[in-house]
Design an enzyme around this catalytic site. Structure first.
Site, PDB file in Angstrom:
ATOM      1  N   TYR A 123      -8.466   3.912 -13.446  1.00 35.16           N
ATOM      2  CA  TYR A 123      -8.298   4.458 -12.089  1.00 35.16           C
ATOM      3  C   TYR A 123      -8.266   5.969 -12.081  1.00 35.16           C
ATOM      4  O   TYR A 123      -7.964   6.556 -11.048  1.00 35.16           O
ATOM      5  CB  TYR A 123      -6.973   3.976 -11.489  1.00 35.16           C
ATOM      6  CG  TYR A 123      -6.823   2.491 -11.346  1.00 35.16           C
ATOM      7  CD1 TYR A 123      -7.666   1.768 -10.511  1.00 35.16           C
ATOM      8  CD2 TYR A 123      -5.818   1.805 -12.011  1.00 35.16           C
ATOM      9  CE1 TYR A 123      -7.512   0.399 -10.351  1.00 35.16           C
ATOM     10  CE2 TYR A 123      -5.652   0.439 -11.865  1.00 35.16           C
ATOM     11  CZ  TYR A 123      -6.502  -0.259 -11.036  1.00 35.16           C
ATOM     12  OH  TYR A 123      -6.336  -1.599 -10.883  1.00 35.16           O
TER      13      TYR A 123
ATOM     14  N   CYS B 194     -11.876   2.102 -30.157  1.00 38.90           N
ATOM     15  CA  CYS B 194     -13.198   2.622 -30.457  1.00 38.90           C
ATOM     16  C   CYS B 194     -14.069   2.673 -29.214  1.00 38.90           C
ATOM     17  O   CYS B 194     -15.057   1.958 -29.083  1.00 38.90           O
ATOM     18  CB  CYS B 194     -13.837   1.813 -31.573  1.00 38.90           C
ATOM     19  SG  CYS B 194     -12.950   2.086 -33.108  1.00 38.90           S
ATOM     20  N   GLU B 195     -13.619   3.449 -28.272  1.00 39.14           N
ATOM     21  CA  GLU B 195     -14.308   3.788 -27.034  1.00 39.14           C
ATOM     22  C   GLU B 195     -13.637   5.098 -26.630  1.00 39.14           C
ATOM     23  O   GLU B 195     -12.603   5.443 -27.182  1.00 39.14           O
ATOM     24  CB  GLU B 195     -13.988   2.799 -25.912  1.00 39.14           C
ATOM     25  CG  GLU B 195     -14.183   1.369 -26.264  1.00 39.14           C
ATOM     26  CD  GLU B 195     -15.294   0.711 -25.479  1.00 39.14           C
ATOM     27  OE1 GLU B 195     -15.889   1.378 -24.612  1.00 39.14           O
ATOM     28  OE2 GLU B 195     -15.560  -0.457 -25.772  1.00 39.14           O
TER      29      GLU B 195
ATOM     30  N   GLY C   7       0.834  -1.197   0.000  1.00 41.26           N
ATOM     31  CA  GLY C   7       0.000   0.000   0.000  1.00 41.26           C
ATOM     32  C   GLY C   7       0.865   1.242   0.000  1.00 41.26           C
ATOM     33  O   GLY C   7       0.408   2.329   0.327  1.00 41.26           O
TER      34      GLY C   7
ATOM     35  N   TYR D 115       1.426  -2.121 -13.044  1.00 45.51           N
ATOM     36  CA  TYR D 115       0.029  -2.239 -13.481  1.00 45.51           C
ATOM     37  C   TYR D 115      -0.210  -1.588 -14.839  1.00 45.51           C
ATOM     38  O   TYR D 115      -1.257  -0.996 -15.078  1.00 45.51           O
ATOM     39  CB  TYR D 115      -0.933  -1.665 -12.416  1.00 45.51           C
ATOM     40  CG  TYR D 115      -0.683  -2.286 -11.059  1.00 45.51           C
ATOM     41  CD1 TYR D 115      -1.051  -3.606 -10.825  1.00 45.51           C
ATOM     42  CD2 TYR D 115      -0.041  -1.589 -10.044  1.00 45.51           C
ATOM     43  CE1 TYR D 115      -0.792  -4.200  -9.606  1.00 45.51           C
ATOM     44  CE2 TYR D 115       0.227  -2.184  -8.822  1.00 45.51           C
ATOM     45  CZ  TYR D 115      -0.154  -3.490  -8.610  1.00 45.51           C
ATOM     46  OH  TYR D 115       0.107  -4.090  -7.410  1.00 45.51           O
TER      47      TYR D 115
ATOM     48  N   GLU E 133       5.057  -6.657   1.169  1.00 42.68           N
ATOM     49  CA  GLU E 133       4.843  -7.108  -0.222  1.00 42.68           C
ATOM     50  C   GLU E 133       4.676  -5.951  -1.180  1.00 42.68           C
ATOM     51  O   GLU E 133       3.630  -5.810  -1.818  1.00 42.68           O
ATOM     52  CB  GLU E 133       3.542  -7.932  -0.285  1.00 42.68           C
ATOM     53  CG  GLU E 133       3.496  -9.123   0.585  1.00 42.68           C
ATOM     54  CD  GLU E 133       2.071  -9.614   0.783  1.00 42.68           C
ATOM     55  OE1 GLU E 133       1.107  -8.919   0.406  1.00 42.68           O
ATOM     56  OE2 GLU E 133       1.919 -10.705   1.316  1.00 42.68           O
ATOM     57  N   PRO E 134       5.673  -5.102  -1.329  1.00 39.82           N
ATOM     58  CA  PRO E 134       5.492  -3.985  -2.256  1.00 39.82           C
ATOM     59  C   PRO E 134       5.488  -4.442  -3.716  1.00 39.82           C
ATOM     60  O   PRO E 134       6.218  -5.357  -4.087  1.00 39.82           O
ATOM     61  CB  PRO E 134       6.707  -3.090  -1.973  1.00 39.82           C
ATOM     62  CG  PRO E 134       7.725  -3.996  -1.362  1.00 39.82           C
ATOM     63  CD  PRO E 134       6.998  -5.112  -0.693  1.00 39.82           C
TER      64      PRO E 134
ATOM     65  N   ARG F  95      -4.504   2.433 -16.913  1.00 44.23           N
ATOM     66  CA  ARG F  95      -4.604   3.124 -15.624  1.00 44.23           C
ATOM     67  C   ARG F  95      -5.297   4.487 -15.705  1.00 44.23           C
ATOM     68  O   ARG F  95      -6.123   4.810 -14.848  1.00 44.23           O
ATOM     69  CB  ARG F  95      -3.230   3.263 -14.942  1.00 44.23           C
ATOM     70  CG  ARG F  95      -2.601   1.903 -14.574  1.00 44.23           C
ATOM     71  CD  ARG F  95      -1.430   2.054 -13.639  1.00 44.23           C
ATOM     72  NE  ARG F  95      -1.860   2.359 -12.288  1.00 44.23           N
ATOM     73  CZ  ARG F  95      -1.799   3.522 -11.706  1.00 44.23           C
ATOM     74  NH1 ARG F  95      -1.296   4.554 -12.336  1.00 44.23           N
ATOM     75  NH2 ARG F  95      -2.231   3.692 -10.485  1.00 44.23           N
TER      76      ARG F  95
HETATM   77  C1  LIG Z   1      -1.473  -6.159  -5.151  1.00 38.91           C
HETATM   78  C2  LIG Z   1      -0.946  -6.712  -3.893  1.00 38.91           C
HETATM   79  C3  LIG Z   1       0.220  -6.184  -3.329  1.00 38.91           C
HETATM   80  C4  LIG Z   1       0.987  -5.029  -3.926  1.00 38.91           C
HETATM   81  O1  LIG Z   1       0.346  -3.807  -3.831  1.00 38.91           O
HETATM   82  P1  LIG Z   1       1.090  -2.475  -4.351  1.00 38.91           P
HETATM   83  O2  LIG Z   1       0.117  -1.389  -4.126  1.00 38.91           O
HETATM   84  O3  LIG Z   1       1.417  -2.683  -5.792  1.00 38.91           O
HETATM   85  O4  LIG Z   1       2.341  -2.324  -3.577  1.00 38.91           O
HETATM   86  C5  LIG Z   1       0.696  -6.796  -2.186  1.00 38.91           C
HETATM   87  N1  LIG Z   1       0.057  -7.841  -1.608  1.00 38.91           N
HETATM   88  C6  LIG Z   1      -1.078  -8.360  -2.140  1.00 38.91           C
HETATM   89  C7  LIG Z   1      -1.713  -9.522  -1.468  1.00 38.91           C
HETATM   90  C8  LIG Z   1      -1.616  -7.816  -3.278  1.00 38.91           C
HETATM   91  O5  LIG Z   1      -2.751  -8.326  -3.770  1.00 38.91           O
END
Ligand SMILES: *Cc1c(COP(=O)(O)O)cnc(C)c1O
Length: 399
Positions: free
Chosen positions: A300, A326-327, A216, A354, A257-258, A296
């Site tokens: 988003y 074509c959108e 996050g 992404y 988990e980045p 994106r």
């Molecule tokens: C997508 C995801 C992440 C990575 O999120 P980022 O915003 O790209 O850092 C980490 N852990 C899990 C379980 C995810 O689904």
């Protein structure tokens, strides 16, 4: 890498994704170094950018891998990761997909009670991680909250009594407690409050060795954007974490988990201008791409800086940059860009995370190529698709 980008796009063609290995490496080690006195285990969330050459880079740095599908798990294994360094964190998948992952020997992170019950019955004494949703609403603002009550992810922290009962009855070995809320962490204190809730869960299970706080981490897409100050976050978080370890008299392994944070700013997307078209309301720049390659901005509402590689010194004008799908596929509205002419190469920044990984074949368009710049050398890591690729899985009726 600027002037190089133009040369690279001229030699590999457009549209093109280009990644800079140096930036990825700096991001990875910068992340690890932000947590003083702690050896953080970093699971790269590979859904952000899953090219096998990128996975191999992370493996060479000593990173671990976070995977959300069995296919990502298999890519990770192919890239050379040890199964015990692959964390499988899916949601709403079939039992057979879990079974396949178990057979491959990777770490299983379970995010719901029915699956926990199923796996506990089928594999007595199984070791698992458990994904908890702490439901922490910070200030009532969805943008800064770290977990919504209506989120589909994780086992609710309010179900802890039931979780404990099931774990005990089934004899499951809970090795890790995991949380990932997907929100942007700007204020470290909010995240620390979530951590305190997770610590209370950890205390309930003696077998836990790993505590994983997901990701996050927010990156900057434009001047003035807020981003996670990792130095401040790391310092504060390490302190809180180490205090918890001391209090419990146990050396837990801290994990994150980045995804975006590690690769976003390493990537550029280069596309050529097909058309400059003035209408009654604006000047459209039409490029040789669309949301099939880069979704994106439309999906988003994401802001990606755009530079004109072919005319960097030109006079700035206001343009609306659109795709050829074509959108309505608007990349940027009313954007200052140095004068754009037909044939110019435009570069979209922060296109590492992404972007390619969300590309599709909509409008039967072909996916672009990917290039990695490493040690001053630009190498193709995915060739451009061909019409044969598009047809490879299609069958013509035989009668
Ligand atoms: C997508 C995801 C992440 C990575 O999120 P980022 O915003 O790209 O850092 C980490 N852990 C899990 C379980 C995810 O689904």
């Amino acid at each position: 890498m600027h002037s190089d980008l133009k040369e690279i796009a001229e030699s590999f063609g457009s549209p093109l994704y280009v990644y800079d290995e140096k930036v990825i490496k700096e991001n990875y080690y910068g992340f690890k170094d932000s947590f003083p006195d702690l050896a953080v285990k970093v699971f790269y969330a590979c859904k952000a950018l899953s090219n096998i050459s990128i996975l191999k880079l992370f493996n060479s740095y000593g990173a671990s891998l976070d995977c959300v599908s069995i296919q990502e798990v298999k890519l990770g294994l192919k890239a050379g990761f040890d199964p015990r360094d692959i964390l499988f964190t899916p949601n709403c998948i079939s039992e057979s997909e879990y079974e396949e992952a178990i057979d491959l020997g990777v770490i299983i992170n379970v995010d719901n009670l029915p699956t926990l019950e199923y796996l506990g019955m089928k594999y007595p004494g199984i070791s698992l991680w458990v994904r908890i949703n702490p439901h922490l609403m910070a200030g009532g603002n969805r943008n800064i909250s770290v977990g919504h009550i209506d989120s589909k992810f994780g086992i609710s922290i309010h179900q802890l009594p039931l979780l404990k009962r099931l774990i005990q009855k089934l004899g499951i070995n809970v090795e890790g407690i995991h949380t990932h809320t997907g929100s942007d962490i700007i204020d470290p204190d909010i995240f620390i409050r979530a951590a305190e809730l997770i610590f209370d869960v950890v205390k309930e299970f003696e077998t836990v060795k790993f505590i994983d706080f997901g990701s996050g981490f927010k990156v900057r897409y434009k001047e003035g954007d807020a981003e996670t100050n990792l130095e401040v976050f790391g310092r504060k978080f390490s302190k809180v974490f180490l205090e918890f370890c001391k209090e419990q008299d146990k050396d837990y392994q801290l994990c994150f988990e980045p995804g975006k944070f590690l690769v976003s700013n390493s990537g550029s997307f280069v596309s050529k201008v097909n058309l400059v078209k003035q209408t009654t309301s604006c000047v459209f720049v039409g490029i040789d791409s669309g949301f099939n390659h880069f979704i994106r901005p439309m999906f988003y509402d994401a802001y990606h800086q755009i530079e004109n590689l072919s005319n960097p010194e030109g006079e700035k004008k206001v343009y609306t940059v659109v795709g050829y799908i074509c959108e309505t596929d608007t990349f940027a509205q009313d954007r200052f860009i140095t004068e754009v002419r037909k044939g110019d190469l435009l570069c979209f920044k922060n296109a590492g995370a992404y972007c390619f990984s969300m590309a599709s074949n909509y409008n039967s368009r072909l996916k672009p190529a990917e290039v990695l710049v490493k040690d001053g050398k630009a190498q193709l890591i995915r060739r451009r698709e061909s019409l044969e690729d598009l047809l490879a899985t299609q069958m013509e009726l035989t009668s």
